[in-house]
Design a protein around this motif. Structure first.
Motif, PDB file in Angstrom:
ATOM      1  N   PHE A   8       0.728   4.423   1.468  1.00 52.65           N
ATOM      2  CA  PHE A   8       0.113   5.309   2.444  1.00 52.65           C
ATOM      3  C   PHE A   8       0.851   6.642   2.485  1.00 52.65           C
ATOM      4  CE2 PHE A   8      -0.824   1.214   4.860  1.00 52.65           C
ATOM      5  CZ  PHE A   8      -2.184   1.221   4.591  1.00 52.65           C
ATOM      6  N   THR A   9       0.099   7.702   2.731  1.00 50.59           N
ATOM      7  CA  THR A   9       0.754   8.952   3.107  1.00 50.59           C
ATOM      8  C   THR A   9       1.295   8.740   4.522  1.00 50.59           C
ATOM      9  OG1 THR A   9      -1.208   9.911   4.156  1.00 50.59           O
ATOM     10  CG2 THR A   9      -0.946  10.288   1.760  1.00 50.59           C
ATOM     11  N   ILE A  59      -1.993   6.522  11.196  1.00 51.01           N
ATOM     12  CA  ILE A  59      -3.311   6.060  11.653  1.00 51.01           C
ATOM     13  C   ILE A  59      -3.341   4.536  11.722  1.00 51.01           C
ATOM     14  CG2 ILE A  59      -5.757   5.871  11.008  1.00 51.01           C
ATOM     15  CD1 ILE A  59      -5.488   8.760   9.891  1.00 51.01           C
ATOM     16  N   VAL A  60      -2.856   3.875  10.670  1.00 49.04           N
ATOM     17  CA  VAL A  60      -2.837   2.409  10.642  1.00 49.04           C
ATOM     18  C   VAL A  60      -1.928   1.872  11.746  1.00 49.04           C
ATOM     19  CG1 VAL A  60      -2.216   0.371   9.278  1.00 49.04           C
ATOM     20  CG2 VAL A  60      -3.426   2.270   8.194  1.00 49.04           C
ATOM     21  N   SER A 112      -3.567   2.297  15.101  1.00 47.40           N
ATOM     22  CA  SER A 112      -4.678   1.361  15.228  1.00 47.40           C
ATOM     23  C   SER A 112      -4.176  -0.049  15.539  1.00 47.40           C
ATOM     24  CB  SER A 112      -5.501   1.366  13.941  1.00 47.40           C
ATOM     25  OG  SER A 112      -6.507   0.381  13.991  1.00 47.40           O
ATOM     26  N   GLU A 172       0.608  10.337   7.133  1.00 42.29           N
ATOM     27  CA  GLU A 172      -0.518  10.476   8.059  1.00 42.29           C
ATOM     28  C   GLU A 172      -1.370   9.212   8.073  1.00 42.29           C
ATOM     29  OE1 GLU A 172       0.363  12.716   5.729  1.00 42.29           O
ATOM     30  OE2 GLU A 172       1.069  14.352   6.996  1.00 42.29           O
ATOM     31  N   GLU A 173      -1.626   8.648   6.889  1.00 44.15           N
ATOM     32  CA  GLU A 173      -2.394   7.400   6.818  1.00 44.15           C
ATOM     33  C   GLU A 173      -1.634   6.256   7.484  1.00 44.15           C
ATOM     34  OE1 GLU A 173      -4.797   8.135   2.604  1.00 44.15           O
ATOM     35  OE2 GLU A 173      -2.747   7.314   2.576  1.00 44.15           O
ATOM     36  N   ALA A 174      -0.326   6.211   7.253  1.00 48.19           N
ATOM     37  CA  ALA A 174       0.502   5.175   7.873  1.00 48.19           C
ATOM     38  C   ALA A 174       0.462   5.307   9.391  1.00 48.19           C
ATOM     39  CB  ALA A 174       1.937   5.254   7.356  1.00 48.19           C
ATOM     40  N   HIS A 190       0.844  -1.190   0.000  1.00 52.47           N
ATOM     41  CA  HIS A 190       0.000   0.000   0.000  1.00 52.47           C
ATOM     42  C   HIS A 190       0.880   1.241   0.000  1.00 52.47           C
ATOM     43  CE1 HIS A 190      -3.566  -2.370   0.810  1.00 52.47           C
ATOM     44  NE2 HIS A 190      -2.862  -3.034   1.699  1.00 52.47           N
ATOM     45  N   LEU A 218       5.601   0.308   9.936  1.00 51.33           N
ATOM     46  CA  LEU A 218       5.046   1.578   9.464  1.00 51.33           C
ATOM     47  C   LEU A 218       5.723   2.772  10.131  1.00 51.33           C
ATOM     48  CD1 LEU A 218       1.272   0.616   9.240  1.00 51.33           C
ATOM     49  CD2 LEU A 218       2.796   1.188   7.324  1.00 51.33           C
TER      50      LEU A 218
END
Length: 92
Positions: A5-6, A12-13, A16, A8-10, A3, A54
């Motif tokens: 990811f930006t 978040i993942v 989580s 920021e997205e990374a 994937h 990540l």
């Protein structure tokens, strides 16, 4: 397939995955093993490995002028490579 990811997205993942693993570890402390066959209800090791990978990706490759010396940069690269191999085998 990896994937894209930006950062920021990374984040978040990663947060989580780490949160789920933490919650399951806390559940284990309070209640004990999930079953006779498995200590955990979720894949704690896989989730923590993904969160760590990540976070390394977000940090990016250490610059030669970073506070890390050559050996530490090599160890970090090796750790990321090992995490990738682990995750590919885990999910694969």
């Amino acid at each position: 397939m990896e994937h894209a990811f930006t950062p920021e997205e990374a984040a978040i993942v990663a947060a989580s995955q780490a949160s789920e693993a933490t919650a399951e570890l806390l559940r284990f402390i309070r209640q004990g093993a999930y079953s006779e066959r498995a200590p955990f209800d979720v894949e704690v090791t896989g989730k923590l490995a993904e969160a760590l990978k990540l976070s390394i990706d977000i940090e990016g490759d250490p610059a030669p002028d970073s506070i890390l010396d050559d050996d530490e940069r090599k160890l970090l690269t090796d750790l990321r490579d090992a995490l990738v191999a682990f995750l590919e085998g885990w999910v694969g």
